[in-house]
Scaffold this motif. Structure first.
Motif, short mmCIF file in Angstrom:
data_model
loop_
_atom_site.label_atom_id
_atom_site.label_comp_id
_atom_site.label_asym_id
_atom_site.label_seq_id
_atom_site.Cartn_x
_atom_site.Cartn_y
_atom_site.Cartn_z
N LEU A 111 -14.47 -5.33 -3.24
CA LEU A 111 -13.11 -5.88 -3.28
C LEU A 111 -13.01 -6.62 -4.62
N TRP A 112 -12.09 -6.17 -5.45
CA TRP A 112 -11.94 -6.79 -6.77
C TRP A 112 -11.08 -8.04 -6.69
N LEU A 113 -11.48 -9.02 -7.48
CA LEU A 113 -10.66 -10.23 -7.62
C LEU A 113 -9.96 -10.18 -8.97
N ASP A 114 -8.96 -11.02 -9.14
CA ASP A 114 -8.22 -10.99 -10.42
C ASP A 114 -9.16 -11.35 -11.57
N ALA A 115 -8.88 -10.81 -12.74
CA ALA A 115 -9.81 -10.92 -13.86
C ALA A 115 -9.81 -12.30 -14.51
N VAL A 116 -8.76 -13.09 -14.31
CA VAL A 116 -8.66 -14.37 -15.01
C VAL A 116 -9.37 -15.49 -14.26
N GLU A 117 -8.99 -15.65 -12.99
CA GLU A 117 -9.57 -16.77 -12.23
C GLU A 117 -10.63 -16.34 -11.22
N ARG A 118 -10.81 -15.03 -11.04
CA ARG A 118 -11.73 -14.51 -9.99
C ARG A 118 -11.41 -15.19 -8.66
N LYS A 119 -10.11 -15.22 -8.36
CA LYS A 119 -9.67 -15.99 -7.22
C LYS A 119 -8.82 -15.16 -6.25
N TYR A 120 -7.92 -14.35 -6.78
CA TYR A 120 -6.97 -13.63 -5.93
C TYR A 120 -7.46 -12.21 -5.64
N VAL A 121 -7.27 -11.79 -4.39
CA VAL A 121 -7.73 -10.44 -4.01
C VAL A 121 -6.78 -9.40 -4.62
N GLU A 122 -7.38 -8.34 -5.15
CA GLU A 122 -6.56 -7.30 -5.78
C GLU A 122 -6.64 -6.00 -4.99
N GLU A 123 -7.63 -5.15 -5.28
CA GLU A 123 -7.74 -3.90 -4.51
C GLU A 123 -9.19 -3.54 -4.28
N VAL A 124 -9.41 -2.48 -3.52
CA VAL A 124 -10.77 -2.08 -3.15
C VAL A 124 -11.00 -0.65 -3.60
N GLY A 125 -12.02 -0.40 -4.41
CA GLY A 125 -12.36 0.99 -4.78
C GLY A 125 -11.13 1.78 -5.15
N THR A 126 -10.80 2.77 -4.37
CA THR A 126 -9.59 3.56 -4.66
C THR A 126 -8.53 3.30 -3.57
N MET A 127 -8.45 2.04 -3.17
CA MET A 127 -7.44 1.70 -2.16
C MET A 127 -6.78 0.35 -2.47
N ASN A 128 -5.55 0.23 -2.05
CA ASN A 128 -4.88 -1.09 -2.05
C ASN A 128 -5.28 -1.80 -0.77
N MET A 129 -5.13 -3.12 -0.77
CA MET A 129 -5.60 -3.90 0.38
C MET A 129 -4.47 -4.61 1.11
N PHE A 130 -4.60 -4.64 2.41
CA PHE A 130 -3.64 -5.37 3.26
C PHE A 130 -4.40 -6.34 4.16
N PHE A 131 -3.78 -7.47 4.43
CA PHE A 131 -4.34 -8.47 5.34
C PHE A 131 -3.25 -8.87 6.32
N VAL A 132 -3.61 -8.99 7.59
CA VAL A 132 -2.63 -9.46 8.56
C VAL A 132 -3.01 -10.90 8.92
N MET A 133 -2.21 -11.82 8.40
CA MET A 133 -2.47 -13.25 8.58
C MET A 133 -1.44 -13.78 9.59
N ASP A 134 -1.89 -14.27 10.73
CA ASP A 134 -0.98 -14.59 11.85
C ASP A 134 -0.15 -13.34 12.13
N ASP A 135 1.17 -13.44 11.96
CA ASP A 135 1.97 -12.22 12.20
C ASP A 135 2.57 -11.67 10.91
N GLU A 136 1.95 -12.03 9.80
CA GLU A 136 2.49 -11.60 8.51
C GLU A 136 1.57 -10.56 7.84
N VAL A 137 2.18 -9.49 7.35
CA VAL A 137 1.41 -8.45 6.67
C VAL A 137 1.46 -8.76 5.17
#
Ligand SMILES: Cc1ncc(COP(=O)(O)O)c(C=O)c1O
Length: 356
Positions: A220-246
């Protein structure tokens, strides 16, 4: 557009796989390929279909030295009553945006789609029949001008090769284990992360290999500047379901605007779910996993459609996601998209086109 077709000698037709359950990804290619040349001042010329075979390329071809190469990946499916192409126009549009970024010539959308369909129909006997299998389509463009100075090339080749691919999940949708990469980066904003060019994939290999050695499926790649925000995985985009929010990362320049990502966004909006395209930090993801707020996570891409995540490992700690099983939304989305791709469910989005 008139496409000159030079069919393969019937004696030289390749043997098609007899057992569809044994088809993997990327090894089998059909009997023909589409080729189209570009010359500055002349435009795209000489569209043709030829027997599949090696290309003759000058060792000084600029793609080999300075990386002017772009590609796409999409699929055609054999449904109950015909052959379906999924969102092909969007792939051609994305290829044109890749072309603009690398100073390469754009393709005429309609003519390119015409070429694609002509090639698929010529080799349609190669499209496997069993559910989960499909025909993978790889349009590619590269700079062919022989020249060793650094500048945009004046000559290009566009080609399309196609081949049968197997069911991504042979034993059901197995959740993947992913490793949060905090040393290497894939792409920075303003770079080429948002286009499909070979260099992005070359740059990702070392981290992916190291993760595989440790037993992970992907990084899972993180952003290149802060190594903080999740970006994408291999050859896929990423989704997270937090509470009831996609939630998925915004298209801010460093991630690929995935067509499956867009399909998922359109579907969940239509279903009336809460959706956000916003920056999500890895700390929020881990906190969500620890508190139970993060219900499920999945990757999206042409190859697997939906790939549920069963484990996320960050800074040496393993975190189980959704009990290590496929989440409810992942399953629902998978079923919806796959049914549309095979023409089993009505397509209210205008994504599929029956070509035979
Ligand atoms: C880096 C990257 N991200 C995301 C994706 C998913 O894109 P799509 O859904 O268009 O296949 C891909 C696959 O093409 C990819 O290579």
């Amino acid at each position: 557009m008139e496409i000159k077709i030079n069919r393969v000698d019937p004696q030289k037709l390749k043997t098609k796989p007899s057992d569809e359950s044994q088809i993997g990804f990327g090894d089998l290619l059909t009997d023909h390929m589409f080729l189209w040349d570009y010359e500055s001042g002349k435009g795209w010329i000489n569209p043709r279909i030829e027997p599949y075979g090696p290309l003759k390329i000058d060792p000084a071809a600029m793609a080999l030295h300075y990386g002017q190469e772009i590609f796409e990946g999409l699929k055609a499916y054999r449904g109950k009553d015909g052959i379906y192409l999924f969102r092909a126009k969007d792939n051609v549009m994305r290829m044109n945006s890749s072309a603009r970024r690398l100073c390469m010539p754009e393709l005429n959308e309609e003519k390119t789609l015409d070429a694609l369909k002509t090639l698929i129909l010529l080799d349609k006997d190669w499209i496997p029949r069993s559910r989960g299998t499909s025909l993978y389509i790889r349009p590619t463009m590269l700079a062919t001008e022989p020249h060793l100075g650094v500048r945009p090339a004046k000559a290009y080749l566009f080609f399309i090769i196609i081949g049968p691919v197997g069911a991504y999940y042979k034993e059901g949708l197995n959740p993947v284990k992913i490793y949060v990469e905090d040393e290497y980066v894939r792409a920075a904003r303003g770079g080429t992360g948002e286009i499909k060019t070979a260099g992005n994939y070359a740059a990702s290999l070392l981290a992916a290999e190291k993760a595989k050695e440790k037993g992970f499926t992907q990084v899972l790649w993180l952003d290149a500047v802060e190594r903080k925000y999740v970006e994408e995985v291999g050859t896929m985009n990423m989704f997270f379901v937090m509470d009831d929010e996609v939630i998925t990362a915004p298209l801010n320049g460093s991630i690929l605007p995935g067509i499956t990502r867009d399909s998922v966004l359109q579907i969940v909006r239509r279903w009336g779910l809460k959706v956000s395209e916003c920056a999500l930090s890895i700390d929020e993801v881990i906190e969500g996993l620890e508190s139970g707020r993060l219900k499920e996570s999945f990757g999206t891409g042409t190859a697997a459609v939906i790939s549920p995540v069963g484990q996320i490992t960050y800074k040496g700690r393993d975190h189980v996601v959704a009990g290590g099983k496929m989440g409810e939304l992942s399953q629902r989305l998978y079923d919806e998209i796959v049914s549309i791709q095979y023409g089993d469910r009505p397509d209210p989005y205008g994504w599929v086109q029956r070509i035979d």
